[in-house]
Write a protein that holds these residues in place. Structure first.
Motif, PDB file in Angstrom:
ATOM      1  N   ARG A 112       0.821  -1.215   0.000  1.00 52.59           N
ATOM      2  CA  ARG A 112       0.000   0.000   0.000  1.00 52.59           C
ATOM      3  C   ARG A 112       0.854   1.263   0.000  1.00 52.59           C
ATOM      4  N   LYS A 113       2.017   1.224   0.629  1.00 56.66           N
ATOM      5  CA  LYS A 113       2.868   2.414   0.698  1.00 56.66           C
ATOM      6  C   LYS A 113       3.323   2.881  -0.681  1.00 56.66           C
ATOM      7  N   GLU A 114       3.222   2.006  -1.681  1.00 55.15           N
ATOM      8  CA  GLU A 114       3.636   2.368  -3.036  1.00 55.15           C
ATOM      9  C   GLU A 114       2.471   2.881  -3.890  1.00 55.15           C
ATOM     10  N   TRP A 115       1.255   2.772  -3.380  1.00 51.61           N
ATOM     11  CA  TRP A 115       0.100   3.221  -4.158  1.00 51.61           C
ATOM     12  C   TRP A 115       0.083   4.746  -4.267  1.00 51.61           C
ATOM     13  N   HIS A 116      -0.289   5.254  -5.420  1.00 53.14           N
ATOM     14  CA  HIS A 116      -0.434   6.695  -5.615  1.00 53.14           C
ATOM     15  C   HIS A 116      -1.847   7.084  -5.186  1.00 53.14           C
ATOM     16  N   LEU A 117      -2.019   7.244  -3.891  1.00 55.28           N
ATOM     17  CA  LEU A 117      -3.365   7.372  -3.338  1.00 55.28           C
ATOM     18  C   LEU A 117      -4.065   8.664  -3.737  1.00 55.28           C
ATOM     19  N   LEU A 118      -3.326   9.690  -4.121  1.00 54.42           N
ATOM     20  CA  LEU A 118      -3.964  10.932  -4.549  1.00 54.42           C
ATOM     21  C   LEU A 118      -4.227  10.961  -6.046  1.00 54.42           C
ATOM     22  N   ASP A 119      -3.907   9.882  -6.735  1.00 49.07           N
ATOM     23  CA  ASP A 119      -4.287   9.790  -8.149  1.00 49.07           C
ATOM     24  C   ASP A 119      -5.816   9.795  -8.226  1.00 49.07           C
ATOM     25  N   PRO A 120      -6.409  10.658  -9.058  1.00 47.55           N
ATOM     26  CA  PRO A 120      -7.883  10.731  -9.107  1.00 47.55           C
ATOM     27  C   PRO A 120      -8.557   9.395  -9.379  1.00 47.55           C
ATOM     28  N   ASP A 121      -7.960   8.552 -10.247  1.00 43.89           N
ATOM     29  CA  ASP A 121      -8.563   7.247 -10.517  1.00 43.89           C
ATOM     30  C   ASP A 121      -8.519   6.359  -9.277  1.00 43.89           C
ATOM     31  N   VAL A 122      -7.380   6.318  -8.611  1.00 40.25           N
ATOM     32  CA  VAL A 122      -7.248   5.485  -7.410  1.00 40.25           C
ATOM     33  C   VAL A 122      -8.222   5.948  -6.338  1.00 40.25           C
ATOM     34  N   LEU A 123      -8.329   7.257  -6.143  1.00 42.47           N
ATOM     35  CA  LEU A 123      -9.299   7.782  -5.171  1.00 42.47           C
ATOM     36  C   LEU A 123     -10.719   7.362  -5.532  1.00 42.47           C
ATOM     37  N   GLY A 124     -11.043   7.468  -6.807  1.00 39.32           N
ATOM     38  CA  GLY A 124     -12.381   7.078  -7.243  1.00 39.32           C
ATOM     39  C   GLY A 124     -12.654   5.610  -6.997  1.00 39.32           C
ATOM     40  N   VAL A 151       0.776  23.836  -4.205  1.00 44.20           N
ATOM     41  CA  VAL A 151       0.072  23.905  -5.489  1.00 44.20           C
ATOM     42  C   VAL A 151       0.164  22.575  -6.228  1.00 44.20           C
ATOM     43  N   SER A 152       1.290  21.856  -6.059  1.00 38.67           N
ATOM     44  CA  SER A 152       1.445  20.565  -6.745  1.00 38.67           C
ATOM     45  C   SER A 152       0.450  19.529  -6.241  1.00 38.67           C
ATOM     46  N   LEU A 153      -0.137  19.772  -5.072  1.00 36.06           N
ATOM     47  CA  LEU A 153      -1.132  18.850  -4.518  1.00 36.06           C
ATOM     48  C   LEU A 153      -2.553  19.170  -4.981  1.00 36.06           C
ATOM     49  N   THR A 154      -2.698  20.223  -5.781  1.00 33.20           N
ATOM     50  CA  THR A 154      -4.031  20.718  -6.117  1.00 33.20           C
ATOM     51  C   THR A 154      -4.911  19.657  -6.754  1.00 33.20           C
ATOM     52  N   SER A 155      -4.410  18.980  -7.784  1.00 35.24           N
ATOM     53  CA  SER A 155      -5.267  18.021  -8.491  1.00 35.24           C
ATOM     54  C   SER A 155      -5.695  16.884  -7.571  1.00 35.24           C
ATOM     55  N   GLY A 156      -4.775  16.399  -6.722  1.00 37.17           N
ATOM     56  CA  GLY A 156      -5.115  15.306  -5.813  1.00 37.17           C
ATOM     57  C   GLY A 156      -6.093  15.728  -4.740  1.00 37.17           C
ATOM     58  N   VAL A 157      -5.850  16.877  -4.112  1.00 42.79           N
ATOM     59  CA  VAL A 157      -6.747  17.340  -3.050  1.00 42.79           C
ATOM     60  C   VAL A 157      -8.120  17.684  -3.625  1.00 42.79           C
ATOM     61  N   ALA A 158      -8.134  18.356  -4.780  1.00 44.63           N
ATOM     62  CA  ALA A 158      -9.415  18.711  -5.406  1.00 44.63           C
ATOM     63  C   ALA A 158     -10.200  17.455  -5.777  1.00 44.63           C
ATOM     64  N   ALA A 159      -9.501  16.435  -6.289  1.00 41.46           N
ATOM     65  CA  ALA A 159     -10.185  15.177  -6.619  1.00 41.46           C
ATOM     66  C   ALA A 159     -10.728  14.520  -5.362  1.00 41.46           C
ATOM     67  N   ALA A 160      -9.949  14.550  -4.280  1.00 35.49           N
ATOM     68  CA  ALA A 160     -10.408  13.958  -3.025  1.00 35.49           C
ATOM     69  C   ALA A 160     -11.675  14.635  -2.534  1.00 35.49           C
ATOM     70  N   ILE A 161     -11.727  15.953  -2.636  1.00 33.49           N
ATOM     71  CA  ILE A 161     -12.907  16.699  -2.189  1.00 33.49           C
ATOM     72  C   ILE A 161     -14.115  16.351  -3.049  1.00 33.49           C
ATOM     73  N   ALA A 162     -13.926  16.338  -4.362  1.00 27.93           N
ATOM     74  CA  ALA A 162     -15.046  16.044  -5.264  1.00 27.93           C
ATOM     75  C   ALA A 162     -15.565  14.622  -5.061  1.00 27.93           C
ATOM     76  N   ILE A 163     -14.649  13.656  -4.904  1.00 29.95           N
ATOM     77  CA  ILE A 163     -15.050  12.254  -4.788  1.00 29.95           C
ATOM     78  C   ILE A 163     -15.731  11.987  -3.447  1.00 29.95           C
ATOM     79  N   THR A 164     -15.193  12.524  -2.362  1.00 32.18           N
ATOM     80  CA  THR A 164     -15.826  12.295  -1.062  1.00 32.18           C
ATOM     81  C   THR A 164     -17.178  13.003  -0.976  1.00 32.18           C
TER      82      THR A 164
END
Length: 262
Positions: A92-104, A184-197
């Motif tokens: 799990r430590k290798e998963w890209h958890l903030l990837d929008p697809d993975v979050l979804g 700012v580099s976290l924007t896409s991941g954090v924004a995806a997390a907010i939208a998905i949750t």
């Protein structure tokens, strides 16, 4: 003098785009199915996936499509291929958890409560201090984007895709207003997390608390240059989001109106 004959104009040919090969339409579906199995725990770290031939038969796709699906999952850190071993589910430590697809994929079924807490811990670490920085660094265009996003939420509501997109715009503009390249580099991941949750909460159990007023508190503090006020309001917003998400995953039992009889 001979009259000039008009030139004949040939009708323009509209070039039709060649249809995409079937394999290109299917590899994303296979990647999604395998990704959901991995993040949901049906496949555990260390498990070996089926061989290419057997898997392509199972999913009814070509071997090319299956290989492309595995490449997608490998790029997201979910699997790795080892000589003489095969394709293995990654730790799990290798998963890209903030990837929008993975979050979804995480929020397709019953998301792991530990992952939910971890996600909101990250938001609690990043977003309040991003709001603090935004209060002193925001530009007029960024304030306008934040205001437009909240106006859109007020108009469309969190229950609609349009409203959630407007909320995402608000948070994206806020993170960018921090003027910190790493945030700012976290924007896409954090924004995806907010939208998905948010979509998860609205689908499972529409949030009983209206989150818009707290969003407005964050905006007003940033607009006023109140760094501590922006930090505190954003912290309340993230904490409220965690409570609502956990209630959506594990709703409290319905209260019975029947009186116990002796």
């Amino acid at each position: 003098m001979a009259s000039v004959q008009p030139l004949e104009t040939k009708p323009k040919r509209v070039r039709k785009r060649a249809p995409r090969p079937r394999s290109l339409r299917l590899h994303g579906t296979v990647a999604r199915e395998l990704g959901i199995r991995i993040v949901s725990g049906l496949l555990n770290p260390g498990d070996i996936l089926e061989g290419e031939i057997a898997a392509s038969v199972q999913f009814n796709v070509s071997r090319t499509a299956y290989r492309e699906a595995i490449r997608i999952l490998a790029a997201k850190g979910l699997v790795n291929s080892r000589p003489k071993i095969g394709t293995q589910v990654s730790p799990r430590k290798e998963w890209h958890l903030l990837d929008p697809d993975v979050l979804g994929w995480i929020f397709v079924g019953e998301p792991d409560p530990g992952l939910i807490y971890n996600l909101f811990e990250l938001r609690r670490i990043v977003e309040p201090d991003a709001a603090r920085l935004a209060a002193t660094r925001r530009t007029t265009p960024q304030l306008a984007r934040m205001r437009a996003g909240l106006d859109g939420v007020a108009k469309h509501g969190f229950a609609t895709e349009k409203g959630r997109h407007c909320d995402e715009e608000f948070h994206s503009a806020l993170l960018e207003a921090s003027d910190n390249d790493f945030i700012v580099s976290l924007t896409s991941g954090v924004a995806a997390a907010i939208a998905i949750t948010t979509a998860f909460k609205q689908h499972r159990r529409p949030a009983p608390h209206d989150a818009l007023p707290v969003h407005l508190e964050v905006f007003k503090a940033i607009e006023a240059g109140d760094a501590q006020g922006a930090h505190d309001a954003m912290a309340r917003l993230v904490d409220r989001g965690l409570m609502d998400t956990m209630e959506a995953r594990d709703p409290p039992p319905a209260r019975s109106h029947r009186r116990d009889r002796d």
